[in-house]
Design an enzyme around this catalytic site. Sequence first.
Site, mmCIF file in Angstrom:
data_model
loop_
_atom_site.group_PDB
_atom_site.id
_atom_site.type_symbol
_atom_site.label_atom_id
_atom_site.label_comp_id
_atom_site.label_asym_id
_atom_site.label_seq_id
_atom_site.Cartn_x
_atom_site.Cartn_y
_atom_site.Cartn_z
ATOM 1 C CG HIS A 1 -1.985 0.961 1.293
ATOM 2 N ND1 HIS A 1 -1.771 2.293 1.585
ATOM 3 C CD2 HIS A 1 -3.329 0.832 1.095
ATOM 4 C CE1 HIS A 1 -2.921 2.929 1.566
ATOM 5 N NE2 HIS A 1 -3.891 2.070 1.264
ATOM 6 C CG ASP B 1 -0.261 -2.449 5.971
ATOM 7 O OD1 ASP B 1 -1.223 -2.549 6.761
ATOM 8 O OD2 ASP B 1 -0.339 -1.911 4.851
ATOM 9 C CD GLN C 1 -7.443 -4.769 3.735
ATOM 10 O OE1 GLN C 1 -8.429 -5.454 4.019
ATOM 11 N NE2 GLN C 1 -7.544 -3.518 3.343
ATOM 12 C CE LYS D 1 -7.834 -0.255 5.578
ATOM 13 N NZ LYS D 1 -8.684 0.131 4.447
ATOM 14 C CB CYS E 1 -3.709 2.954 -1.803
ATOM 15 S SG CYS E 1 -4.861 4.309 -1.478
#
Length: 420
Positions: A128, A205, A208, A231, A374
């Site tokens: 991202h 990261d 997700q 999220k 992104c």
Amino acid sequence: MIAIQEKSLALQVRPDFPILHQQIQESPLVYLDSAATSQKPTSVLAALQDYYEQDNANVHRGVHTLSGRATDAYEGARDKVAAFVNAASRQEIVYTRNASEGINLVAYSWGMNNLKAGDEVILTVMEHHSNLIPWQWVAQKTGAVLKFVELDENQAFDLEQFKTLINDRTKLVGVVHVSNTLGCINPVEEIVVIAHQYDAKVLIDACQSVPHMPIDVQKIDCDWLVASGHKMCAPTGIGFLYGKLDLLRSMPPFLGGGEMIADVFLDHATYADLPHKFEAGTPAIGEAVGLGAAVDYLTQIGMDKIHAYEAELTAYLFKRLREIPEVQIYGPQPHADGTGRAALASFTAGDVHPHDLSTILDQAGVAIRAGHHCTQPLHRHLKVSSTARASLYFYNTREEIDAFINSLKEAVEFFSSIFG
């Protein structure tokens, strides 16, 4: 509250999400954009309302009752987040506005002070922009070199190439846990083991992954991990950075101001202990309380249960998408039971532009994403300018997937008739 009965997880929880029960363009809303932001349950909305109606005050600074209650709720939410990702200490959880701010914190506080010319940072082509641009800036300022892991034959993280890139000059590996475009689940535990053999730090990261599967930062053994609240059923404007305690203690403050200080003089200052050293100014108190309520909600359901249900949805989504010959899906295929990748699909449909697809589907009440998500460098690597993306969460149903597929088929047929 979640109904305890024998029916699909989505049917149990959907009453908790008021936004899902509406008409869009005279059709029932089918929300398939949770990878961009999730919807919020009533318990989170109630927590926000209760805080502002009953406890609203600044934290840490007051000795009156409201300030005490606000502080308890704010810090109590930190305890919930720490338990949710199994941090060894509550001091290892730093509130941020979002995951982007968490990555910037690491880049500026650690990167600018520890990287020098010739040092190497390994990222991936699937990152991202939030885990790319800060390291571009750090490299420009320090002379560090960025290197990139590409994709293997399954359009997933190329572990063998990674092993050829890492060396004694590698100081940091920054990697997305689950790609928001490819849906691949990267082997972060193995990446960490390899990186630590070279004394390199690892930043993950987890935007997700934290909302969709159990995460144990001690088991992963990463040095830092970031996630965004919006999220994972929490409000926007709140996220968190996990960092190992000794590492965070070694890092200088990121922003200066109130809250992050111990003593201030006209010519110098000393700083508060963790985690407040990194939380300058009045924080997003209500949003943190909402994050705590979201963690409670997800914990009550059970992350194992969420992950298993989403695997079922993934298998069904891919089965239905394969019915449309024009559709090309990017990223690895799921296993037969839907495991092995995230519950999202980025795709193209022949010559139809993803924005046109999204517009037509919206007219049928189906909300999907269209664009580069992104991840512009990844799309260039894939040789496509943009993709459409349908992303699922535990409140989605098979019937919604059917509605999406039916609308997608109609859209493809419509544009085929135009293009001939």
